[in-house]
Design a protein around this motif. Structure first.
Motif, mmCIF file in Angstrom:
data_model
loop_
_atom_site.group_PDB
_atom_site.id
_atom_site.type_symbol
_atom_site.label_atom_id
_atom_site.label_comp_id
_atom_site.label_asym_id
_atom_site.label_seq_id
_atom_site.Cartn_x
_atom_site.Cartn_y
_atom_site.Cartn_z
ATOM 1 N N ALA A 10 46.587 39.528 16.182
ATOM 2 C CA ALA A 10 46.613 40.639 17.132
ATOM 3 C C ALA A 10 45.201 40.986 17.528
ATOM 4 C CB ALA A 10 47.287 41.834 16.504
ATOM 5 N N GLY A 11 44.296 40.325 16.949
ATOM 6 C CA GLY A 11 42.898 40.582 17.232
ATOM 7 C C GLY A 11 42.674 40.593 18.725
ATOM 8 N N PRO A 12 42.009 41.588 19.166
ATOM 9 C CA PRO A 12 41.894 41.785 20.592
ATOM 10 C C PRO A 12 40.819 40.889 21.177
ATOM 11 C CG PRO A 12 40.705 43.452 19.440
ATOM 12 C CD PRO A 12 41.300 42.572 18.392
ATOM 13 N N ALA A 13 41.057 40.511 22.349
ATOM 14 C CA ALA A 13 40.030 39.848 23.103
ATOM 15 C C ALA A 13 39.860 40.641 24.368
ATOM 16 C CB ALA A 13 40.468 38.440 23.435
ATOM 17 N N PRO A 14 38.774 41.274 24.507
ATOM 18 C CA PRO A 14 38.570 42.057 25.712
ATOM 19 C C PRO A 14 38.717 41.130 26.903
ATOM 20 C CG PRO A 14 36.786 42.373 24.164
ATOM 21 C CD PRO A 14 37.644 41.315 23.608
ATOM 22 N N ARG A 15 39.357 41.601 27.862
ATOM 23 C CA ARG A 15 39.634 40.723 28.969
ATOM 24 C C ARG A 15 38.910 41.145 30.218
ATOM 25 N NH1 ARG A 15 43.862 37.594 27.933
ATOM 26 N NH2 ARG A 15 44.209 37.739 25.721
ATOM 27 N N ARG A 16 39.096 40.346 31.141
ATOM 28 C CA ARG A 16 38.527 40.600 32.445
ATOM 29 C C ARG A 16 39.069 41.897 33.033
ATOM 30 N NH1 ARG A 16 42.532 37.381 36.292
ATOM 31 N NH2 ARG A 16 44.438 37.979 35.227
ATOM 32 N N ALA A 17 38.300 42.433 33.887
ATOM 33 C CA ALA A 17 38.831 43.485 34.718
ATOM 34 C C ALA A 17 38.973 42.848 36.065
ATOM 35 C CB ALA A 17 37.854 44.626 34.786
ATOM 36 N N ALA A 18 40.163 42.555 36.416
ATOM 37 C CA ALA A 18 40.310 41.765 37.622
ATOM 38 C C ALA A 18 41.623 42.022 38.293
ATOM 39 C CB ALA A 18 40.237 40.298 37.246
ATOM 40 N N PRO A 19 41.651 41.833 39.569
ATOM 41 C CA PRO A 19 42.945 41.877 40.238
ATOM 42 C C PRO A 19 43.761 40.698 39.732
ATOM 43 C CG PRO A 19 41.176 41.364 41.801
ATOM 44 C CD PRO A 19 40.554 41.510 40.450
ATOM 45 N N ASP A 20 45.037 40.877 39.738
ATOM 46 C CA ASP A 20 45.877 39.934 39.020
ATOM 47 C C ASP A 20 45.855 38.512 39.537
ATOM 48 O OD1 ASP A 20 48.123 42.561 39.599
ATOM 49 O OD2 ASP A 20 46.331 42.487 38.380
ATOM 50 N N ASN A 21 46.657 38.308 40.533
ATOM 51 C CA ASN A 21 46.992 36.934 40.863
ATOM 52 C C ASN A 21 45.798 36.078 41.217
ATOM 53 O OD1 ASN A 21 49.527 37.810 40.475
ATOM 54 N ND2 ASN A 21 49.715 38.497 42.588
ATOM 55 N N VAL A 22 44.857 36.702 41.813
ATOM 56 C CA VAL A 22 43.722 35.930 42.256
ATOM 57 C C VAL A 22 43.208 35.101 41.100
ATOM 58 C CG1 VAL A 22 41.416 36.038 43.175
ATOM 59 C CG2 VAL A 22 43.147 37.693 43.892
ATOM 60 N N GLU A 23 43.046 35.778 40.008
ATOM 61 C CA GLU A 23 42.401 35.062 38.925
ATOM 62 C C GLU A 23 43.297 34.166 38.134
ATOM 63 O OE1 GLU A 23 38.565 37.129 37.501
ATOM 64 O OE2 GLU A 23 39.878 36.280 36.031
ATOM 65 N N SER A 24 44.524 34.559 38.029
ATOM 66 C CA SER A 24 45.347 33.674 37.233
ATOM 67 C C SER A 24 45.448 32.319 37.928
ATOM 68 C CB SER A 24 46.726 34.270 36.981
ATOM 69 O OG SER A 24 47.186 34.856 38.154
ATOM 70 N N LYS B 114 34.450 37.830 33.276
ATOM 71 C CA LYS B 114 34.613 38.756 34.386
ATOM 72 C C LYS B 114 34.936 40.157 33.951
ATOM 73 C CE LYS B 114 35.480 35.033 37.406
ATOM 74 N NZ LYS B 114 36.358 34.326 38.291
ATOM 75 N N ALA B 115 35.208 40.304 32.699
ATOM 76 C CA ALA B 115 35.465 41.643 32.219
ATOM 77 C C ALA B 115 34.246 42.479 32.510
ATOM 78 C CB ALA B 115 35.747 41.623 30.734
ATOM 79 N N ALA B 116 33.155 41.817 32.423
ATOM 80 C CA ALA B 116 31.938 42.503 32.801
ATOM 81 C C ALA B 116 31.901 42.580 34.313
ATOM 82 C CB ALA B 116 30.750 41.718 32.278
ATOM 83 N N GLN B 117 31.836 43.759 34.771
ATOM 84 C CA GLN B 117 31.863 43.955 36.215
ATOM 85 C C GLN B 117 30.515 43.612 36.842
ATOM 86 O OE1 GLN B 117 33.781 44.680 38.585
ATOM 87 N NE2 GLN B 117 35.606 45.711 37.839
ATOM 88 N N LYS B 118 30.535 42.615 37.649
ATOM 89 C CA LYS B 118 29.300 42.236 38.346
ATOM 90 C C LYS B 118 29.424 42.616 39.798
ATOM 91 C CE LYS B 118 27.821 40.931 34.784
ATOM 92 N NZ LYS B 118 27.666 42.200 34.162
ATOM 93 N N GLN B 119 28.432 43.226 40.274
ATOM 94 C CA GLN B 119 28.542 43.578 41.671
ATOM 95 C C GLN B 119 27.665 42.714 42.548
ATOM 96 O OE1 GLN B 119 31.077 44.973 42.351
ATOM 97 N NE2 GLN B 119 31.518 45.582 40.268
ATOM 98 N N PHE C 192 32.428 30.799 45.401
ATOM 99 C CA PHE C 192 32.935 31.856 44.522
ATOM 100 C C PHE C 192 32.238 31.913 43.168
ATOM 101 C CE2 PHE C 192 36.190 33.491 47.114
ATOM 102 C CZ PHE C 192 36.705 32.444 47.859
ATOM 103 N N VAL C 193 31.262 31.059 42.972
ATOM 104 C CA VAL C 193 30.704 31.048 41.615
ATOM 105 C C VAL C 193 30.062 32.358 41.215
ATOM 106 C CG1 VAL C 193 30.367 28.584 41.249
ATOM 107 C CG2 VAL C 193 28.611 29.906 42.424
ATOM 108 N N TYR C 194 29.545 33.068 42.179
ATOM 109 C CA TYR C 194 28.923 34.338 41.815
ATOM 110 C C TYR C 194 29.872 35.516 42.005
ATOM 111 C CZ TYR C 194 24.578 31.736 41.789
ATOM 112 O OH TYR C 194 23.618 30.834 41.509
ATOM 113 N N ALA C 195 31.019 35.214 42.477
ATOM 114 C CA ALA C 195 31.946 36.300 42.768
ATOM 115 C C ALA C 195 32.455 36.942 41.480
ATOM 116 C CB ALA C 195 33.124 35.763 43.579
ATOM 117 N N ALA C 196 32.545 38.227 41.512
ATOM 118 C CA ALA C 196 33.183 38.934 40.404
ATOM 119 C C ALA C 196 34.558 39.360 40.876
ATOM 120 C CB ALA C 196 32.357 40.139 40.007
ATOM 121 N N ALA C 197 35.415 39.580 39.947
ATOM 122 C CA ALA C 197 36.799 39.854 40.302
ATOM 123 C C ALA C 197 36.948 40.966 41.342
ATOM 124 C CB ALA C 197 37.588 40.175 39.050
#
Lengths: 214, 774
Positions: free
Chosen positions: B492-506, B410-415, B314-319
């Motif tokens: 409140a400073g934002p941290a852009p987050r991953r774009a990912a399906p939920d549970n998998v990544e948590s 992972k916020a950056a979408q890698k295909q 999974f090392v190269y896997a994107a969300a």
């Protein structure tokens, strides 16, 4: 445990030069001089006293008053029933320190800790620097009793300790009664050692408090 | 117990023999059985000092009662009954000693710190503690030292306590000389002499011994004289632990020089700390962090040989690559790794003594032995470091940063990647996305289908870090710290987050490439902590954060993100309700600093998926970045409501937003409520942040609330009491005290912070101190 053998912990606070140790030695060793000599100690003393109809063992915890030990002093406050705050009537600076201690004590032990402010060296009337009204005011402001004593002559010493012991015992009785009430209302299986610990030996402190803060 | 003490003392040995004798009687069989089964508990369980203490105390208290009723003991005189329980304590504690003595991480660290300090303080003379000439009795001192040394010859708490009492008695006898001379100064003299004796005795494992006695000596017997002298020794040890230039009657410069000469103080450029530095970096056996650094080269090599993804598919896997079917494989891989990591780091740590753990602890808070969170704190910093400095800014506490870093990565979408093809060739395709149409689209949009840029970038950094010397690492660290310090804290400073399906990544949060070890780790994290916790300046408006972040994005990164945004927009044009595209687009827009667009996309996402905590959190950050503080707070509250318990980062975000919105009181209420919940949670069953973490947050919030510095100080004080080796609370306290004009106290705190901070965090600590005007 504490029902049959009542014991009270009294913390002694005061700067080095105010004569707090002489005060304790006077109190503990004036009466049973012969008997006490063998166990006489400079730092820790205990004395059997009679309060009303009760025999009470009064443990007197002397603390180092030097400024450099200020940070570790709270370690001695744990489970204290009362505190004797000693200052020197001939040195108004020593009274200032009392105020700081009271705040610290009340924060760490609880607002209902029994406090006695003691002005020592009452025999040195000529050198007196703190008017009675002022020290009385300081004591009253923090809810403490006030006594003037002379460790040299022994004047007032007995009364200061006896008064403190009496009030500390009353506080302990109140707390035990409250603990009993709490235990009665708890389910019969619950009151274990843990319950006793919170209510009896950790009086005045949060149940989670294990290590005194520095 | 005052008077029978002496008698009891005399008959101690007899009493224990008698105890054993009696327990051999057939009638005592049931007692023996219950004792043995109690001992068994400890054979099987992992040690937990507080729990074990409660168990033992409870058992002894109950036994005291049981013995009195039991036929074997009921006929014995009361004194013997009392001794029987002493016998039981001794028997029991001797049996379980190896399982519970000196096992606490914290105690071991304190042992080590104390040993170092006592060794360094060996130069102390009586005059430095203002000990009167009257007590200069070399023989008596040697005797006291000898008595204290015996503490490690015994296992029973009572026996150890007796060693302490004997040592104190020797000192007491010394003091009698003064009593006789009419100059009694009681404890004023006693404590300095005791400190002098302790320093020169330097008994090994002093902290462990003290804690052990405190935990396991029968509570009912720990009274009066025993309790008093125990407290004296405890105080002496505390004094030595916190000693500084004001503690001794000697010139500050001389003190520092002495401590430096005594060894341990590095010749580095930072203002010399007053104490020898903490041992971990110099530990004879390398700690986890050092080994990670060494191992980084291996990881690079592995990757170059194309082996990394074979071992860790999974090392190269994107969300978005992940499908529900992948979850079980991912989870299995994660668990295996977690176990392996724990086993290895545990072994390393055990060999390194407290060294390795200390770094971890410094980086991620208390090291939790639990499977998941252990991994969290262990790996926590890695992601942050590999992707520093951008990520680390937003990270708050240890566990969190790993997640954030992973999210960010992972916020950056890698295909698709080169490896994907390779994977397929060797039949490892199943975890790859099935949706070829979608993949093709992305490939087209990205224009550079082969590059997993993010991962490549991380590898590049890793390679650089591997090649770098320690000096370079230090320099990098300084750079990181600087950039972090210049920015607004957590908030409140934002941290852009991953774009990912939920549970998998948590579940596998720290599991991306970011897990690769990097040297700079603990320090980056440390920097973050400092930042997050020390900011006392109040108004941490979120806007500059976003702006700065935008500035800091490298051009390449920005181009990358823009491409992604375009990709997601295209998907949305095709299907407006595409949740993953909404999420990915929102996260990417946020990373680019386009808060309004991010807000819009994420608002749509939360409308489509109102129970999605992650979406709410992202939205909250986007709103925060758009200076919509109320909106941010509301979104954080939704995120919190959607979780079984709010995560620390959600709480931090919420508190930060509320503070920035001039509602500090509400922030405090929220944290306190959460704290109450955490406190009420069963042991190990607390799904949210720990009370320690919450207190850290609470203190920080108080610090940002005008006129509540006293509350902040109080909470920090509690934190210090709880974890006396965590430099963050000292540092924060120092800043608060300093801004309140209490220079001396502040200085004292700073000294502690400087001393306790891991060497890697010191530049940051120094900076904070400098910023505070010291």
């Amino acid at each position: 445990m504490s029902r049959n053998r009542t014991s009270l912990k009294l913390v002694l606070l005061g700067e080095g030069r105010v004569g707090k140790t002489s005060l304790v030695l006077k109190y503990c060793h004036s009466q049973f001089a012969e008997e006490q000599r063998a166990t006489e100690q400079a730092a820790f003393n205990s004395k059997q006293v009679t309060v009303g109809e009760r025999q009470v063992e009064l443990s007197i915890w002397d603390t180092a008053g030097q400024e450099r030990f200020h940070a570790i002093q709270p370690l001695y406050y744990r489970d204290a029933d009362a505190a004797l705050l000693v200052f020197d009537l001939t040195d108004s600076d020593t009274l200032e320190r009392v105020r700081a201690w009271v705040t610290e004590l009340q924060t760490l032990v609880g607002a209902d800790v029994v406090l006695t402010v003691v002005g020592n060296k009452a025999d040195l009337a000529a050198a007196r620097a703190v008017p009675a009204a002022e020290s009385r005011g300081v004591a009253a402001a923090v809810g403490a009793a006030y006594h003037e004593v002379s460790a040299l002559t022994g004047a007032g010493v007995e009364a200061a300790f006896a008064d403190t012991a009496r009030r500390a015992l009353a506080r302990q009785q109140r707390r035990l009664a409250a603990a009993d009430a709490a235990q009665l209302s708890a389910s019969p299986g619950v009151p274990s050692w843990a319950g006793g610990r919170d209510t009896v030996s950790f009086t005045g402190q949060g149940p989670t408090r294990r290590r005194p803060c520095c | 117990m005052a008077d029978p003490e002496a008698l009891e003392e005399a008959s101690k040995a007899l009493s224990f023999a008698e105890f054993l004798e009696r327990m051999k009687e057939p009638a005592a069989a049931d007692l023996v059985r219950s004792i043995k089964s109690f001992i068994k508990i400890f054979e099987e369980r992992k040690p937990d000092p507080d729990r074990d203490s409660a168990l033992v105390q409870n058992f002894l208290a109950k036994s005291e009662y049981t013995f009195r009723q039991h036929p074997v003991w009921s006929s014995a005189p009361a004194a013997h009954q009392a001794q029987a329980v002493e016998g039981l304590e001794k028997y029991l504690m001797t049996k379980i000693y190896h399982k519970i003595f000196g096992v606490s991480e914290l105690d071991r660290e304190r042992d080590e710190a104390l040993s170092l300090r006592m060794a360094a303080l060996n130069f102390i003379q009586p005059k430095h503690l203002d000990i009167p000439e009257l007590y200069s009795d070399e023989k008596a001192w040697q005797l006291a030292i000898k008595e204290l040394h015996k503490i490690n010859n015994y296992k029973a708490p009572r026996d150890k306590l007796v060693c302490i009492l004997n040592c104190c008695r020797v000192i007491n006898n010394l003091l009698h000389a003064a009593v006789a001379a009419g100059e009694a100064r009681g404890a004023d003299d006693f404590l300095p002499v005791l400190i002098f004796v302790v320093v020169h005795a330097a008994p090994p494992q002093l902290a462990s011994n003290l804690e052990y006695i405190q935990r396991f000596r029968m509570q009912s017997r720990m009274a009066s004289e025993s309790a008093y002298f125990f407290t004296q020794l405890y105080s002496a040890a505390s004094f030595i632990e916190t000693i500084n230039t004001n503690s001794l009657s000697m010139d500050a410069d001389e003190f520092i020089a002495r401590m430096v000469t005594a060894g341990g103080v590095p010749a580095g450029g930072f203002p010399p700390p007053l104490h020898p530095p903490p041992p971990p970096p110099q530990a004879p056996f390398p700690g986890v962090a050092e080994l990670e650094r060494e191992g980084a080269a291996a990881v690079v090599a592995l990757e170059a040989a194309g082996q990394l993804h074979r071992r860790h598919r999974f090392v190269y896997a994107a969300a978005p690559d992940l499908r529900v079917a992948d979850v079980s494989a991912l989870l299995a891989a994660y668990k295996e790794l977690a176990l392996r990591y724990e086993a290895l780091s545990g072994a390393v740590t055990a060999r390194a003594g407290a060294g390795g753990e200390r770094q971890l602890a410094a980086a991620g808070g208390p090291v939790t032995p639990l499977l998941g969170s252990g991994l969290g704190s262990g790996l926590s910093g890695m992601g942050a470091a590999t992707s520093a400095p951008v990520e680390s800014r937003s990270a708050g506490f240890g566990k969190l940063s790993e997640k954030k870093a992973a999210k960010r990565g992972k916020a950056a979408q890698k295909q698709q990647k080169q490896q994907n093809t390779a994977d397929k060739a060797i039949g490892q395709a199943p975890h790859r996305p099935v949706d070829e149409r979608y993949v093709a689209k992305q490939l087209e949009l990205e224009g550079q289908p082969d590059a997993d840029t993010e991962f490549q970038k991380r590898l590049e950094r890793l390679r650089a870090a591997t090649a770098a010397t320690s000096e370079a690492a230090a320099a990098a660290d300084a750079a990181v710290s600087t950039s972090i310090l210049d920015r607004a804290p957590m908030s409140a400073g934002p941290a852009p987050r991953r774009a990912a399906p939920d549970n998998v990544e948590s579940e596998g949060g720290g599991f991306g490439p970011g897990q690769i070890a990097l040297a700079a780790l603990p320090l980056v994290l440390a920097a973050v902590f400092v930042l997050a916790d020390v900011d006392v300046g109040g108004g941490s408006a979120p806007q500059p954060t976003a702006a700065q972040q935008k500035r800091q994005l490298a051009d390449a990164e920005r181009a990358e993100l823009q491409k992604q945004v375009a990709g997601f927009e295209a998907r949305l044009a095709a299907e407006a309700g595409d949740r993953e595209a909404l999420r990915g687009g929102g996260a990417a827009a946020l990373a680019l600093g386009d808060a309004p667009r991010a807000s819009e996309l994420l608002t749509r996402l939360t409308e489509a998926a109102p129970g999605d905590a992650e979406a709410w959190q992202l939205l909250a950050e986007a709103r925060g970045a758009a200076a919509d503080l109320k909106g941010a707070a509301a979104a954080y509250e939704r995120a919190s409501a959607a979780l079984p318990a709010p995560t620390l980062d959600v709480l931090q975000g919420l508190a930060g937003a509320l503070v920035a919105d001039a509602q500090p009181q509400r922030a405090v209420e929220v944290i306190k409520a959460e704290r109450g919940r955490a406190e009420a949670s069963p042991e190990n069953g607390n799904p949210g942040p720990t009370t320690y973490e919450l207190d850290m947050l609470l203190a920080k919030t108080y610090a940002q609330w005008s006129n509540h510095a006293a509350d902040a100080l109080k909470v920090y004080g509690g934190l210090i009491a709880q974890a006396p080796n965590d430099y963050r609370a000292y540092l924060a306290r120092g800043v608060l005290l300093g801004s309140d004009g209490q220079k001396a106290d502040a200085q004292r705190m700073f000294l502690q912070a400087r001393f306790l901070a891991p060497p890697t965090a010191r530049p940051v600590v120094d900076r904070v101190i400098a910023n505070a005007g010291f």
